[in-house]
Every structure is written in structure tokens, then in C-alpha cells.
Design a protein around this motif. Structure first.
Motif, PDB file in Angstrom:
ATOM      1  N   GLY A 126      58.064  56.293   6.248  1.00  0.00           N
ATOM      2  CA  GLY A 126      57.011  57.545   6.433  1.00  0.00           C
ATOM      3  C   GLY A 126      55.557  57.145   6.690  1.00  0.00           C
ATOM      4  N   GLY A 127      55.268  56.268   7.576  1.00  0.00           N
ATOM      5  CA  GLY A 127      54.117  55.346   7.858  1.00  0.00           C
ATOM      6  C   GLY A 127      53.525  56.111   8.961  1.00  0.00           C
ATOM      7  N   ARG A 128      52.242  55.320   9.522  1.00  0.00           N
ATOM      8  CA  ARG A 128      51.136  55.803  10.487  1.00  0.00           C
ATOM      9  C   ARG A 128      51.104  54.563  11.244  1.00  0.00           C
ATOM     10  N   VAL A 129      51.019  54.874  12.966  1.00  0.00           N
ATOM     11  CA  VAL A 129      50.524  54.028  13.740  1.00  0.00           C
ATOM     12  C   VAL A 129      49.140  54.215  14.094  1.00  0.00           C
ATOM     13  N   VAL A 130      48.239  53.324  13.885  1.00  0.00           N
ATOM     14  CA  VAL A 130      46.947  53.381  14.267  1.00  0.00           C
ATOM     15  C   VAL A 130      46.438  52.682  15.385  1.00  0.00           C
ATOM     16  N   ASN A 131      46.036  53.274  16.665  1.00  0.00           N
ATOM     17  CA  ASN A 131      45.676  52.422  17.755  1.00  0.00           C
ATOM     18  C   ASN A 131      44.103  52.397  17.708  1.00  0.00           C
ATOM     19  N   ILE A 132      43.614  51.204  17.632  1.00  0.00           N
ATOM     20  CA  ILE A 132      42.069  51.123  17.960  1.00  0.00           C
ATOM     21  C   ILE A 132      41.643  51.196  19.496  1.00  0.00           C
ATOM     22  N   GLY A 171      53.310  59.115  11.652  1.00  0.00           N
ATOM     23  CA  GLY A 171      51.929  59.764  12.219  1.00  0.00           C
ATOM     24  C   GLY A 171      51.461  58.834  13.147  1.00  0.00           C
ATOM     25  N   VAL A 172      50.429  59.367  13.995  1.00  0.00           N
ATOM     26  CA  VAL A 172      49.559  58.436  14.839  1.00  0.00           C
ATOM     27  C   VAL A 172      48.355  58.789  14.949  1.00  0.00           C
ATOM     28  N   THR A 173      47.437  57.928  14.936  1.00  0.00           N
ATOM     29  CA  THR A 173      45.871  58.053  14.773  1.00  0.00           C
ATOM     30  C   THR A 173      45.440  57.054  15.767  1.00  0.00           C
ATOM     31  N   TYR A 174      44.576  57.789  16.580  1.00  0.00           N
ATOM     32  CA  TYR A 174      43.847  57.211  17.734  1.00  0.00           C
ATOM     33  C   TYR A 174      42.298  56.861  17.134  1.00  0.00           C
ATOM     34  N   VAL A 175      41.894  55.884  17.245  1.00  0.00           N
ATOM     35  CA  VAL A 175      40.535  55.357  16.924  1.00  0.00           C
ATOM     36  C   VAL A 175      39.657  55.080  17.922  1.00  0.00           C
TER      37      VAL A 175
END
Length: 265
Positions: A126-132, A171-175
Motif C-alpha cells: 500500500g505504498g506511494r510513488v513520488v516523482n521529483i 498513492g502518487v505524489t508529484y514534487v
């Protein structure tokens, strides 16, 4: 016993990637550090105070490199941070095919492919992808055309997979940081003053990114004028055309562009 979450960070041997690793360690994460230079990754692990960090010497633009990262992550992964990137600056008329291909491969194709390869492990946790990404992925600057294009693409990919993975638990977070004081500054340093850029430290970027990650935010932008300009870009892009486009004709900018040493990081 409290479970220790695991994070994979690409481009972890320097700059923002190194700062993300140090901040992750401070927050109690188990580190899997990926990058091209093993010695640099080991130095990151030392600075993070994690002698047990897993250091994976791998080129994320190749299937073999991504396979090594996936093997290190095994079958469960809490956070994937797609941070590895490269930058070439200059007039598009002078941009070599190799430079354009390198930016697309590193900044866009690799994050898409690595996310695909690690999705089973992310779904299991149940992780998260983080794109910088970058503010340049919203506001396209002259002389950063190729770089901006890849970051626009990464932002689009982030939105698309966020919707595609809806209901999966991932989840997905765009930084989108603004320019940072890292090794990359050597590529565009001459343009900082004439283009009125504001630079953050890598540590500041890392802290803001991790705050967004742990709060489960969909995106993170820096505080200040850039956040305001992003909103203007989305609502009234013609105004940004006039303001930023004028920089392409500014004699100070052109002089700085012509005297910079060049190169790619």
C-alpha cells in the motif's frame, strides 16, 4: 515491534537525492539507494548514518539497472522516489540529439519504467510513488526547453497513474521544487542572476518533499512567487508568455548564455 518502512531513492549519490536519503533516515526509513556510482551511494549512506543501507549501483535508464533495483526492493516497498535526472541548457538550435535523448531517457522514460516494474511491491505494501519534477514542469522557460518538456511529461504521468491506480492502495505524489543548489547549478549558474531565479538548498527541498509524502499529498510546490506563477500559468498562460518570453530577448540573459561553460550533469 514496529515495522520499518522501506524507501527506494534513485539518483541518491548527490544533490537532492542525497538530501532525500538523509531526511528519510532521520524519519526512520530503511534505505535502498540507487545510482550510477557505488562510492557516492556509500557516502550518502554514511552521511545518513545508515551503514546498513542497501546501495545499488545501477543505470536506471537500462532494463538491467532497473532489474537490480527491483531485486533489492524484493516483494514489498513503501515508497519509491523517482529522483534521478539530468539537465542540458541552451538554445534548442544548439541542442544535440544525445543531450535530448539523455534527458528523455533519464527524466521521463526511466521513472515510468521503474514505477511499472515496482508496482507489485508497492501494491503489496500500500505504498506511494513520488516523482521529483520541477517548477519548470509547469512554467516552461526559454533555454530549458528539453528539460521543461520532460518535467511536463513527468507531471502528466503522475496525474495519469494516480487515476489509473485509484482504489489500489498506491498513492502518487508529484514534487515540483524550484532550482536548487546542487551539482546541477554548474549547468545553469550563469543564468541565475539575469533570470532572477530563487534557489533552495537540497535540504530544504528534501524536507518539503518528505512532508508532502508523509501527509499523502498529491503534489508539492515551493512557497513563494513560483507557486503564484504556477497558478497564473494555468489560468492565464498568455501573461506568462509575455513575462518569461521577454527573458529570451534580455541582453543580460543572452550574454550569460553565451559565456557559460556548458556541459551536462
Amino acid at each position: 515491534m514496529t515495522k520499518q518502512n522501506t524507501v527506494v531513492i534513485t539518483g541518491a549519490g548527490s544533490g537532492i537525492g542525497r538530501a532525500l536519503a538523509v531526511e528519510a533516515a532521520r524519519r526512520g526509513y530503511r534505505l535502498i539507494l540507487a545510482g550510477r556510482r557505488l562510492a557516492a551511494l556509500e557516502e550518502t549512506a554514511r552521511l545518513a548514518g545508515h551503514a546498513d543501507a542497501v546501495c545499488v549501483a545501477a543505470d536506471v535508464t537500462t532494463p538491467e539497472g532497473r532489474a537490480r533495483i527491483a531485486a533489492a526492493a524484493q516483494d514489498r516497498l513503501d515508497v519509491l522516489i523517482n529522483n534521478a535526472g539530468t539537465l542540458s541548457v541552451g538554445r534548442i538550435t544548439g541542442m544535440a540529439d544525445a543531450a535530448l535523448e539523455r534527458m528523455v531517457a533519464t527524466n521521463l522514460t526511466a521513472p515510468m519504467a521503474l514505477t511499472r516494474d515496482l508496482l507489485p511491491a508497492l501494491e503489496a505494501a500500500g505504498g506511494r510513488v513520488v516523482n521529483i519534477g520541477s517548477v519548470f514542469g509547469d512554467i516552461a522557460f526559454p533555454f530549458f526547453a528539453g528539460y521543461s518538456a520532460t518535467k511536463f511529461g513527468l507531471r502528466g504521468f503522475s496525474d495519469a497513474i494516480r487515476r489509473e491506480l485509484s482504489g489500489s492502495g498506491v498513492g502518487v505524489t508529484y514534487v515540483a521544487p524550484r532550482a536548487a543548489r546542487t551539482e546541477a547549478e554548474s549547468e545553469f549558474g550563469a543564468l541565475v542572476e539575469p533570470m532572477a531565479m530563487t534557489l533552495d538548498s537540497a535540504d530544504t527541498v528534501a524536507r518539503q518533499a518528505w512532508e508532502a509524502i508523509e501527509k499523502g499529498r498529491r503534489e508539492s510546490y515551493p512557497k513563494g512567487k513560483e507557486r503564484f506563477f504556477v497558478k497564473i500559468q494555468r489560468l492565464l498562460p498568455g501573461l506568462v508568455d509575455k513575462s518569461v518570453g521577454a527573458q529570451a530577448r534580455d541582453p543580460r540573459v543572452l550574454a550569460a548564455l553565451d559565456t557559460r561553460p556548458g556541459g551536462t550533469i
